[in-house]
Design an enzyme around this catalytic site. Structure first.
Site, PDB file in Angstrom:
ATOM      1  N   TYR A 156     -19.217  36.522  34.281  1.00  0.00           N
ATOM      2  CA  TYR A 156     -18.866  35.102  34.327  1.00  0.00           C
ATOM      3  C   TYR A 156     -17.958  34.795  35.514  1.00  0.00           C
ATOM      4  O   TYR A 156     -18.199  33.863  36.278  1.00  0.00           O
ATOM      5  CB  TYR A 156     -18.176  34.708  33.020  1.00  0.00           C
ATOM      6  CG  TYR A 156     -17.695  33.274  32.959  1.00  0.00           C
ATOM      7  CD1 TYR A 156     -18.554  32.255  32.566  1.00  0.00           C
ATOM      8  CD2 TYR A 156     -16.381  32.950  33.262  1.00  0.00           C
ATOM      9  CE1 TYR A 156     -18.120  30.944  32.481  1.00  0.00           C
ATOM     10  CE2 TYR A 156     -15.920  31.642  33.183  1.00  0.00           C
ATOM     11  CZ  TYR A 156     -16.794  30.649  32.790  1.00  0.00           C
ATOM     12  OH  TYR A 156     -16.352  29.336  32.720  1.00  0.00           O
ATOM     13  N   LYS A 160     -18.882  32.339  38.666  1.00  0.00           N
ATOM     14  CA  LYS A 160     -18.125  31.118  38.942  1.00  0.00           C
ATOM     15  C   LYS A 160     -17.456  31.167  40.316  1.00  0.00           C
ATOM     16  O   LYS A 160     -17.307  30.136  40.981  1.00  0.00           O
ATOM     17  CB  LYS A 160     -17.086  30.891  37.841  1.00  0.00           C
ATOM     18  CG  LYS A 160     -17.695  30.499  36.504  1.00  0.00           C
ATOM     19  CD  LYS A 160     -18.522  29.232  36.599  1.00  0.00           C
ATOM     20  CE  LYS A 160     -18.974  28.738  35.232  1.00  0.00           C
ATOM     21  NZ  LYS A 160     -19.810  27.518  35.321  1.00  0.00           N
TER      22      LYS A 160
END
Length: 276
Positions: A156, A160
């Protein structure tokens, strides 16, 4: 009036991940209230059907992780396509793991969910805008996990962070066409999916200078600013919406005192109890 520049009348804005009552739904409502025609995109028809906006709404059920889904979304946008809000993303339970144990399947899934579609939906929207003669705005929801390290969240956090790099690159390349590309680094936000159980407000706001978790409307306000002409001279920017959480190093406790400070005289000065 300068506030008139918030208006999006006569412009079409696509919002991916618009269903579910979270950030996407709030962003769709914000641009709708500003006068935009909203193309709401979601994979779940029930979530799409539940969306209610004050202005014109086009619902598109599509998987933007596929080329066919991306094309279907852009083809469904009526009139002059001006904007895109990339909201689809998130973290699933299997995406939480130590990096030593993080498998290829987890890695691919995290990047598919949070990165790949941002590139290709943005590209398709930009191509349409260029064909129209230029002038547009793209805003992508990233995360504070893409600004600072996200331990036990390697997929993640990497995705991002890549979204922020992509944002800057697209801003550089597409500025010549009048297309602005910006991102929002969202912090801890209360959404139906993220907080399925009630939380103690004191615990939920721990580590946040403003003392609370954010709301989807907090993020939507930043998105409306960036996508509108109020941000007409802003591109390649990353706007934090995180209650100030990024402003404090992890070496500070909840009272903003450095955890490594043990000297009584220094602590007394910090706490205002020193006589000197």
């Amino acid at each position: 009036m300068i506030t008139d520049r918030l208006r999006l009348d006569g412009r079409t804005v696509i919002v991916s991940g618009a269903g579910g009552g979270g950030i996407g739904t709030s962003c769709a409502r914000a641009v709708s209230e500003a006068g935009a025609v909203v193309v709401a995109v979601d994979r779940d028809q029930d979530r799409l059907d539940a969306i209610e906006l004050p202005g014109e709404l086009v619902r598109v059920r599509a998987d933007i992780g596929t080329p066919e889904g991306v094309q279907a979304v852009v083809d469904a946008a009526p009139g002059t396509l001006f904007g895109l809000v990339n909201v689809v993303g998130g973290s699933l339970i299997p995406h939480w793991a130590p990096a030593l144990d993080f498998g290829r399947e987890q890695w691919d899934a995290a990047l598919d969910l949070n990165l790949h579609h941002v590139m290709f939906l943005s590209q398709a929207v930009a191509r349409r805008i260029v064909e129209q003669g230029g002038d547009g705005s793209i805003v992508t929801i990233s995360s504070t996990g893409g600004v600072v390290a996200a331990p036990y969240h390697v997929g993640y956090g990497t995705a991002k962070a890549a979204v922020l790099g992509l944002t800057r690159t697209l801003a550089l390349e597409w500025g010549r066409y009048g297309i602005r590309v910006n991102a929002v680094a969202a912090g801890s936000i209360t959404t139906p999916r993220a907080t399925s159980a009630p939380q103690d407000p004191a615990v939920a706001g721990r580590g946040v200078p403003l003392g609370r978790r954010g709301t989807p409307d907090d993020v939507a306000g930043a998105v409306l600013f960036l996508i509108s002409d109020l941000a007409a001279y802003t591109t390649g920017a990353v706007l934090p919406v995180e209650g100030g959480a990024l402003q404090r190093l992890g070496l500070f406790d909840d009272e903003n005192i450095p955890v490594h400070v043990t000297n009584p005289q220094i602590l007394a000065r910090i706490n205002g109890t020193s006589e000197n």
